[in-house]
Design a protein around this motif. Structure first.
Motif, PDB file in Angstrom:
ATOM      1  N   CYS A  34      31.792  41.748  33.022  1.00 46.02           N
ATOM      2  CA  CYS A  34      30.695  41.794  32.061  1.00 46.02           C
ATOM      3  C   CYS A  34      31.253  41.736  30.639  1.00 46.02           C
ATOM      4  N   GLY A  35      30.753  40.814  29.858  1.00 43.09           N
ATOM      5  CA  GLY A  35      31.189  40.693  28.479  1.00 43.09           C
ATOM      6  C   GLY A  35      32.478  39.922  28.290  1.00 43.09           C
ATOM      7  N   SER A  36      33.103  39.464  29.370  1.00 42.28           N
ATOM      8  CA  SER A  36      34.335  38.678  29.238  1.00 42.28           C
ATOM      9  C   SER A  36      34.013  37.266  28.771  1.00 42.28           C
ATOM     10  N   GLY A  41      26.073  37.878  30.031  1.00 45.94           N
ATOM     11  CA  GLY A  41      25.257  38.865  30.709  1.00 45.94           C
ATOM     12  C   GLY A  41      25.995  39.578  31.824  1.00 45.94           C
ATOM     13  N   HIS A  42      25.254  40.002  32.835  1.00 45.41           N
ATOM     14  CA  HIS A  42      25.811  40.767  33.944  1.00 45.41           C
ATOM     15  C   HIS A  42      26.602  39.861  34.886  1.00 45.41           C
ATOM     16  N   ALA A  58      27.393  48.778  38.315  1.00 50.58           N
ATOM     17  CA  ALA A  58      28.122  50.013  37.998  1.00 50.58           C
ATOM     18  C   ALA A  58      28.372  50.155  36.508  1.00 50.58           C
ATOM     19  N   SER A  59      28.321  49.038  35.773  1.00 53.97           N
ATOM     20  CA  SER A  59      28.550  49.120  34.332  1.00 53.97           C
ATOM     21  C   SER A  59      27.293  49.550  33.574  1.00 53.97           C
ATOM     22  N   CYS A 604      44.820  37.793  32.984  1.00 56.09           N
ATOM     23  CA  CYS A 604      43.485  37.259  33.238  1.00 56.09           C
ATOM     24  C   CYS A 604      42.817  38.025  34.382  1.00 56.09           C
ATOM     25  N   LYS A 605      41.691  38.696  34.084  1.00 58.79           N
ATOM     26  CA  LYS A 605      40.976  39.478  35.106  1.00 58.79           C
ATOM     27  C   LYS A 605      40.398  38.571  36.187  1.00 58.79           C
TER      28      LYS A 605
END
Length: 618
Positions: A34-36, A41-42, A58-59, A604-605
């Protein structure tokens, strides 16, 4: 505080936080993007199953008293995998490794450390490098630079000088008040033995030492370094530099034991019994003989032995005319070493120049120094003088035959010969691992027909007892960077075998169609026209001044040229040839990087999650 149940276990957590943060504090990691960048959005990855509620972000949710949460189930995992596949199909997502990193055996995060160098953050760059390559001082001098061969800047003009930039950062770091060293984890209370203090063994020790293991490295020679010390000449890698690097590598739980020979002073069985794990990093230090008539005369050397004797400063009578047989890096090093000992040197190779396995820049340096090359030529007999020393070599002319199944044309003898006077012949054709330590051993390793060990390529585990193996012992003669790549994998494998928690590498590339932005950017003929235009525009009262102004105009556009010592100094000393870039050259060169991979590099996630959830996408 509220009581929640997380994956069947009760936890007391603060209520005023996200469920994502609360789970992390409990040691449960929930993936979240989220936010990456590239995700609006989600993300959907952080959804968890809450009893009585169902799937919830969960966020965006806070823990409540009595909440029962499931963060992982087969249904959730399949859903996350599908989300990741969908994300990776997005054309705006570039979750890919740059070609330079793909080409690097150690998977060093080249793009990230080059960006740090461009910002003069040299110690941060070294921190990135040492996560996968703990010997940048040495490798920055001797690496064949596989990364540069795949650099997309090749499509524009010339590849980045990646090896030399790495060297500059490492030189800066070692000269700093305090060189970068990672923090060592808490003592594991477990011991690991490593046999061989070459680049592979030293690197494996470094990785395990920082994880909290006690590591003993056993080395047969008087000093550590392996091929970096006893095979690579001083003019390419000064041994004072190597010593500094070894000192850094051995600061965290690593103890060196030199003059300890496996098979003589101790056995593999005793190591396996006395240590929790054993890593065999035995290099290919045994020269392979070139068997032809007269090859055993006085004045005949094997390449590996010649280089080793030179480092050990043993008396070598090589005469005035030296023939070096072979086309690899070892042959080039032998030729350049003999030249510095005052000899007239000819390198003899049975194939053509473009077929030489030696690095092209090393071949160019040898030619620049005055070494003669005889291609499509092979020795068939050494002729002795009255004292039994070689005085002539019978050389046969070769020709290339038809291409074989691999497409390579093999050299064929023509029968045409000539006799040339030489008083020393150095055969540098190949080398192998000395495996005599296995004779009489109760432990039986799974060996190949090439006398190399078979191991799991991911963990380097032999499948026998607690024994792992890396480098030349599993690959055959290879490069230092390949041995270091094996060392990182073995350290990960040993840590997993012993129940540790070493951070894995996330170096899978999930977008092989990463758009090569440079393919049609500038063509080679455009580059040549640009060079000519710059030459024509260069101002000055004389040709030398115009040339200087032209070179200044080229800075920041074309690859920086490594400064070198003068030729008369090169031919009469073993001083290091490359003197290193200037700060200005480094800044200009690092900025040439096209940043063609994921900008977050190994951090990098998306790549991490895609690897963890085994996404199969190209």
């Amino acid at each position: 505080m509220v009581l929640i149940t997380l994956n069947g276990k009760p936890f007391q957590v603060e209520a005023n936080q996200s469920l994502l943060s609360a789970a992390q504090q409990c040691g449960v990691i929930i993936p979240c993007l989220c936010g990456s960048d590239g995700v609006s959005g989600h993300c959907g990855l952080c959804d968890v199953d809450i009893d009585g509620v169902g799937l919830t972000s969960a966020s965006d949710c806070q823990p409540r008293e009595g909440m029962v949460i499931t963060t992982n189930s087969s249904k959730i995992e399949q859903r996350r995998k599908h989300i990741l596949e969908t994300l990776l199909e997005n054309p705006n997502i570039t979750c890919s490794l740059p070609p330079c990193q793909v080409a690097c055996p150690a998977k060093v995060d080249v793009q990230l450390y080059l960006s740090l160098i461009a910002k003069n953050e040299f110690q941060q760059a070294v921190k990135v490098i040492k996560n996968t390559l703990p010997m940048p001082l040495s490798i920055g001098r001797v690496c064949p630079a596989f990364c540069e061969h795949k650099c997309l800047r090749n499509n524009v003009d010339e590849p980045l000088a990646i090896r030399q930039l790495k060297r500059y950062a490492a030189d800066y770091d070692i000269a700093a008040y305090r060189s970068f060293q990672p923090e060592r984890k808490a003592e594991k209370g477990k011991k690991v033995a490593i046999v061989g203090a070459g680049p592979g063994g030293l690197s494996c020790g470094y990785f395990l030492g920082r994880e909290g293991y006690d590591v003993d490295i056993f080395e047969a020679m008087p000093q550590a370094g392996g091929w970096l010390r006893y095979g690579i000449p001083e003019f390419r890698l000064p041994k004072a530099i190597l010593d500094q690097e070894i000192d850094l590598l051995c600061q965290h739980g690593v103890t060196l034991h030199t003059h300890h020979v496996l098979g003589d002073d101790f056995t593999l069985s005793s190591l396996s019994h006395d240590y929790d794990a054993v890593c065999l990093a035995v290099g290919a230090s045994q020269a392979s003989a070139m068997d032809y008539k007269g090859s055993d005369l006085d004045g005949c050397f094997l390449g590996v032995d010649f280089l080793k004797d030179n480092v050990l400063e043993r008396k070598l009578d090589i005469g005035k005319k030296v023939a070096v047989i072979g086309g690899g890096n070892t042959a080039i090093d032998c030729a350049r070493t003999a030249l510095r000992r005052g000899a007239e040197v000819t390198l003899i190779y049975r194939r053509t120049r473009d077929a030489m396995p030696a690095e092209p820049y090393e071949v160019d340096e040898a030619e620049h120094e005055g070494i003669e090359f005889r291609f499509l030529t092979n020795p068939i007999e050494n002729v002795a003088d009255d004292q039994g020393r070689v005085k002539h070599v019978v050389l046969e002319k070769m020709e290339l035959g038809a291409p074989d199944a691999s497409g390579r044309r093999s050299p064929k003898p023509t029968g045409e010969t000539e006799i040339v006077a030489f008083d020393t012949v150095i055969a540098a054709v190949s080398q192998q691992t000395d495996t005599r330590f296995l004779e009489g051993e109760s432990i039986h390793l799974n060996m190949s027909r090439r006398n190399t060990i078979n191991v799991d390529e991911k963990s380097m585990f032999s499948g026998v007892e607690n024994i792992f193996a890396i480098g030349d012992f599993r690959r055959g003669p290879a490069t230092a960077i390949e041995a270091i790549a094996d060392a990182r994998a073995a350290a990960q494998g040993i840590d997993e075998y012993l129940g540790g928690d070493m951070e894995p590498l996330y170096t899978r590339s999930f977008r092989s169609k990463n758009v090569p932005r440079t393919e049609n950017l500038v063509r080679k003929d455009h580059v040549e026209r640009l060079k000519q235009s710059l030459k024509n525009m260069a101002r000055g009262s004389s040709a030398p001044i115009k040339e200087i102004n032209y070179q200044l105009a080229m800075q920041g556009i074309f690859r920086a040229q490594m400064p070198e010592i003068e030729m008369d100094q090169r031919l009469t000393t073993f001083d290091e040839v490359e003197t290193g870039f200037t700060a200005e050259q480094v800044h200009n060169e690092a900025k040439r990087c096209l940043s063609c991979g994921c900008h977050e590099g190994n951090q990098c996630k998306l790549r991490r999650y895609a690897t963890d959830y085994d996404v199969q996408l190209n």
